[in-house]
Design a protein around this motif. Structure first.
Motif, PDB file in Angstrom:
ATOM      1  N   ARG A 183      43.204  29.416  54.062  1.00  0.00           N
ATOM      2  CA  ARG A 183      44.142  30.388  53.517  1.00  0.00           C
ATOM      3  C   ARG A 183      45.574  29.945  53.789  1.00  0.00           C
ATOM      4  O   ARG A 183      46.451  30.013  52.896  1.00  0.00           O
ATOM      5  CB  ARG A 183      43.865  31.760  54.130  1.00  0.00           C
ATOM      6  CG  ARG A 183      44.696  32.875  53.478  1.00  0.00           C
ATOM      7  CD  ARG A 183      44.393  34.231  54.133  1.00  0.00           C
ATOM      8  NE  ARG A 183      42.987  34.577  53.970  1.00  0.00           N
ATOM      9  CZ  ARG A 183      42.142  34.753  54.967  1.00  0.00           C
ATOM     10  NH1 ARG A 183      42.540  34.591  56.214  1.00  0.00           N
ATOM     11  NH2 ARG A 183      40.882  35.077  54.716  1.00  0.00           N
ATOM     12  N   SER A 234      46.517  26.919  51.668  1.00  0.00           N
ATOM     13  CA  SER A 234      46.682  27.306  50.262  1.00  0.00           C
ATOM     14  C   SER A 234      48.076  27.849  50.032  1.00  0.00           C
ATOM     15  O   SER A 234      48.712  27.551  49.008  1.00  0.00           O
ATOM     16  CB  SER A 234      45.633  28.350  49.864  1.00  0.00           C
ATOM     17  OG  SER A 234      44.319  27.833  49.967  1.00  0.00           O
ATOM     18  N   VAL A 235      48.548  28.626  50.946  1.00  0.00           N
ATOM     19  CA  VAL A 235      49.895  29.194  50.818  1.00  0.00           C
ATOM     20  C   VAL A 235      50.930  28.098  50.981  1.00  0.00           C
ATOM     21  O   VAL A 235      51.914  28.013  50.226  1.00  0.00           O
ATOM     22  CB  VAL A 235      50.109  30.310  51.848  1.00  0.00           C
ATOM     23  CG1 VAL A 235      51.566  30.784  51.830  1.00  0.00           C
ATOM     24  CG2 VAL A 235      49.166  31.472  51.577  1.00  0.00           C
ATOM     25  N   GLU A 236      50.698  27.225  51.994  1.00  0.00           N
ATOM     26  CA  GLU A 236      51.688  26.185  52.310  1.00  0.00           C
ATOM     27  C   GLU A 236      51.813  25.181  51.173  1.00  0.00           C
ATOM     28  O   GLU A 236      52.942  24.780  50.795  1.00  0.00           O
ATOM     29  CB  GLU A 236      51.277  25.473  53.598  1.00  0.00           C
ATOM     30  CG  GLU A 236      52.225  24.335  53.981  1.00  0.00           C
ATOM     31  CD  GLU A 236      51.742  23.574  55.211  1.00  0.00           C
ATOM     32  OE1 GLU A 236      52.323  22.519  55.541  1.00  0.00           O
ATOM     33  OE2 GLU A 236      50.761  24.046  55.865  1.00  0.00           O
ATOM     34  N   ALA A 294      50.549  25.545  48.044  1.00  0.00           N
ATOM     35  CA  ALA A 294      50.545  26.193  46.716  1.00  0.00           C
ATOM     36  C   ALA A 294      49.385  25.718  45.850  1.00  0.00           C
ATOM     37  O   ALA A 294      49.520  25.418  44.651  1.00  0.00           O
ATOM     38  CB  ALA A 294      51.868  25.958  45.998  1.00  0.00           C
ATOM     39  N   SER A 342      44.797  26.081  45.667  1.00  0.00           N
ATOM     40  CA  SER A 342      43.630  26.759  46.215  1.00  0.00           C
ATOM     41  C   SER A 342      42.756  25.777  46.977  1.00  0.00           C
ATOM     42  O   SER A 342      42.353  24.743  46.417  1.00  0.00           O
ATOM     43  CB  SER A 342      42.819  27.405  45.074  1.00  0.00           C
ATOM     44  OG  SER A 342      41.650  28.003  45.587  1.00  0.00           O
TER      45      SER A 342
END
Length: 748
Positions: free
Chosen positions: A40, A43-45, A47, A49
């Motif tokens: 998770r 994925s944020v870091e 960008a 999935s």
């Protein structure tokens, strides 16, 4: 799938290489929840999935990003441990990824250290919070100052005291917070020098000008290596205390002023009442010795009794005032208890005989006869108790019993019990009998008379002597008053007394020439009448000036000196006479002071002025005659030119002459001691030495030393260093003069 699993991995995870190779991926031995969290976060870091699992472990490395992270591994046995994982992508010659190298390191030890560090940091924060809470909750203004006098920390009380914030105070000079910067700076220097200071008063000045008196307690403080860090100071607001102290000082001054006013009033009233009483009682005594009819004699006796009662009342009031003002000093002298009680019984026996009462006195066999104490005050208490017992008893027995006290904590205490068969005292009134101006019933005051002061004075005197007093009574059956007082045994009582040669009990009175200095015609009349049938020749002087002129013009064996006279009082006249005697090398003539003042210090004042003795008016004829007789031997010796070897006065003079050189040497030593004491401002030592000189000089024939000692004592009591030094110098000069004359006088 895992392709390589080395020995280190086997030891760390508990698996064998065969267990995992080509069977599982690194994700299978990692904490699943952490994998989800890592996917998770990545994925944020990044960008994009990223699925939880192996991809989350190697995604950064697959993109050529160096990746080192913390992860929890799960051993074969299910136990878990923290690890630091470094991931590197493996590529072929064309740069294509052919695998990944994961190097895991057991991170347990570092984690433990980190946890301990966290706990330690928390404890430190807690301790700092606790310490700060203590500092801030303190009612005193606290501050720390570095050795240069710069403030390094303060609490909120200091902020309130100065009107400045903590940030404003830190870095500011300590001395700038006070009205006297120099004293404040000196205080810090004193702490650094002496390590601590207590009750150091300063006046803090706030930003708005408000001033507050504070008392500082300060001490130095150090770090762990004992290096000085500065000064820790605590200031307490003492403004209210100072205000109370000022009020107390004012109240004390007012009380002392009231006490002085009271003493002055009592002294004035004593003089004003005793002076006419002297005439009244003197005339009554003289009338009683004339031929009177029975009716006239009855009136004269009433006259005399009333005078005695009034004088007793005056004495009671003065005694009570002196006890309450702590002005009554106890005597400490040896006396015979049996003789003392015999005289007491003789004094009260006539009143008991008038009422046909049986008067009994019993002394227990175990009671020592020879005691040390104050016989005068003991007699006063006994006379009060016996007088009351006789007054309130119409028939029966009045008894006095003396026995050892039952209190074993004071083995030398004696118990005196006075019992009677009189009217008794109601139980509800027993607690009041020792109060001032109180009798058991107001009706008894009218019936029996009395001021109600006797028992009050008795109680105060007994307590002053270190004892206790009590009463038991039943109405209609009588009362028992008891008191216990400690005494010492008089060890020297049985030593034989040596009677002076030539002075037998029946020695005739010498023909003395006496100068009477008295301004009251009535008192002159009484004194002359008292001395009419004696071989004394009396000359009268109305003022101190006349007395001095007559004394220097003639020759007198003894002087009777009234204290209060117009133009020049008796004490000034006495000092003038003593000065004239010293200037003319005359031996001191006995001077007996006659005074109507009877307060504490009057006797000392008279003796310090140069008087030889002291009598209080009204003066009874037998007291005056005895006083003159006591000094007639001295006066007669002074009026003779010499004397043979059998003359007792000559023997005494020779003995004194033998001791005189040692005495003068001791006086010389006292001069050195007093100079040293004055250099230290030790006025108590000078007072004692001056008092000793005052008491001893006259005994050796050096009245000047007595006078100098009295002056020294007064100056030292007033803490007057300049006058004290002048008196010491006067003593030194006098000793120089005397020591050049003494050898000649001894050789004669």
């Amino acid at each position: 799938m895992i392709q390589i699993f080395n020995v280190g991995a086997e030891r760390m995870l508990g698996y064998t290489a065969a267990d995992v190779m080509n069977t599982i991926t690194p994700a299978d031995i990692s904490d699943p929840q952490e994998l989800v969290a890592r996917a998770r976060a990545l994925s944020v870091e990044l960008a994009t999935s990223i699925e939880p699992g192996f991809e989350a472990l190697v995604f950064k490395a697959s993109r050529g990003i160096e990746d080192i992270y913390e992860l929890t591994y799960v051993r074969k046995d299910g136990t878990r441990f923290p690890a630091v994982v470094s991931v590197t992508a493996l590529r072929d010659a064309q740069g294509s990824i052919i695998g990944y190298l994961l190097i895991g390191t057991d991170n347990t030890a570092r984690k433990l250290v980190e946890e301990e560090q966290k706990k330690s940091d928390q404890r430190l924060r807690d301790q700092q919070f606790y310490t700060r809470s203590l500092i801030e909750s303190n009612i005193d203004a606290l501050m720390t100052v570095d050795p240069a006098g710069i403030i390094t920390d303060v609490n909120k009380q200091t902020e309130a005291l100065t009107g400045c914030t903590r940030d404003e105070l830190i870095g500011a000079p300590f001395k700038d917070c006070f009205t006297d910067p120099e004293r404040a700076e000196a205080g810090i220097k004193r702490v650094l020098s002496e390590k601590s200071v207590t009750d150091y008063e300063l006046t803090a000045r706030a930003r708005d000008g408000t001033q507050t008196v504070v008392s500082y307690n300060a001490t130095t403080f150090y770090d762990r290596s004992r290096t000085l860090q500065g000064v820790f100071a605590a200031a307490r607001d003492v403004t209210e205390r100072k205000r109370v102290e000022v009020e107390l000082q004012q109240a004390k001054a007012a009380a002392e002023s009231a006490s002085r006013t009271k003493s002055d009033f009592l002294a004035s009233m004593s003089h004003e009442i005793r002076t006419p009483m002297n005439a009244i009682m003197g005339i009554a005594d003289l009338l009683a010795k004339t031929d009177l009819s029975p009716e006239q004699d009855k009136y004269v006796q009433i006259f005399r009794r009333s005078g005695d009662n009034l004088l007793n009342l005056i004495n009671d009031i003065l005694d009570l005032s002196k006890v309450e003002a702590s002005q009554l000093d106890l005597e400490r002298t040896g006396f015979s208890l049996g003789d003392h009680l015999e005289k007491v019984i003789e004094m009260v026996a006539p009143r008991a005989q008038e009422k046909s009462l049986i008067l009994v006195c019993e002394i227990a066999p175990s009671v020592s006869n020879d005691l040390v104490g104050d016989p005068t005050r003991l007699r006063q208490v006994l006379l009060n108790l016996l007088g009351n017992a006789i007054k309130f008893t119409e028939a029966g027995v009045v008894s006095l019993r003396v026995e050892p006290d039952g209190d074993r904590s004071v083995p030398t205490a004696l118990r005196f019990t006075v019992s009677d068969t009189g009217i008794g005292i109601a139980k509800g009134k027993l607690s009041q009998v020792f109060e001032r101006f109180t009798q058991a019933d107001s009706s008894t005051t009218r019936r029996f008379g009395g001021s109600g002061l006797g028992l009050t004075i008795s109680k105060r005197l007994v307590e002053l002597m270190g004892g206790r007093i009590w009463v038991e009574s039943q109405v209609g059956k009588g009362s028992v008053f008891g008191f216990a007082v400690p005494f010492e045994i008089w060890a020297e009582a049985n030593r034989p007394a040596v009677a002076p040669v030539g002075m037998g009990p029946e020695a005739p009175l010498p023909g003395l020439r006496i100068l009477l200095a008295e301004d009251s015609p009535d008192n002159c009349t009484i004194a002359l009448a008292y001395l009419e049938h004696t071989p004394y020749r009396i000359d009268v002087a109305e003022t101190g000036v006349v007395a001095c002129r007559m004394f220097t013009a003639g020759y007198y064996d003894l002087v009777l000196m009234d204290r209060q006279m117009p133009v020049m009082d008796g004490l000034t006249a006495t000092r003038t006479i003593r000065a004239w005697e010293r200037a003319n090398d005359r031996s001191p003539t006995p001077i007996i002071a006659l005074t109507a003042s009877a307060l504490k210090g009057d006797r000392e004042t008279c003796l310090a002025a140069g008087c030889t003795a002291y009598l209080t008016k009204p003066i009874k004829q037998d007291v005056l005659l005895q006083a003159i007789k006591d000094f007639s031997a001295v006066a007669a010796a002074l009026s003779q030119d010499g004397g043979g070897s059998q003359d007792w006065a000559s023997r005494a003079a020779r003995k004194l002459a033998e001791l005189t050189p040692a005495y003068l040497e001791n006086c010389r030593h006292n001069v050195v001691l007093m100079h040293d004491a004055l250099d230290r401002a030790d006025f108590d030592a000078v007072t004692i030495l001056g008092h000793n000189l005052r008491g001893s000089g006259g005994g050796f024939g050096f009245q000047a030393i007595t006078d100098i000692g009295a002056g020294l004592e007064r100056a030292a009591e007033s803490a007057d260093i300049d006058v004290s030094r002048r008196w010491v110098d006067e003593l030194s000069s006098y000793l120089d003069r005397v020591e050049t004359e003494i050898p000649c006088s001894i050789s004669v």
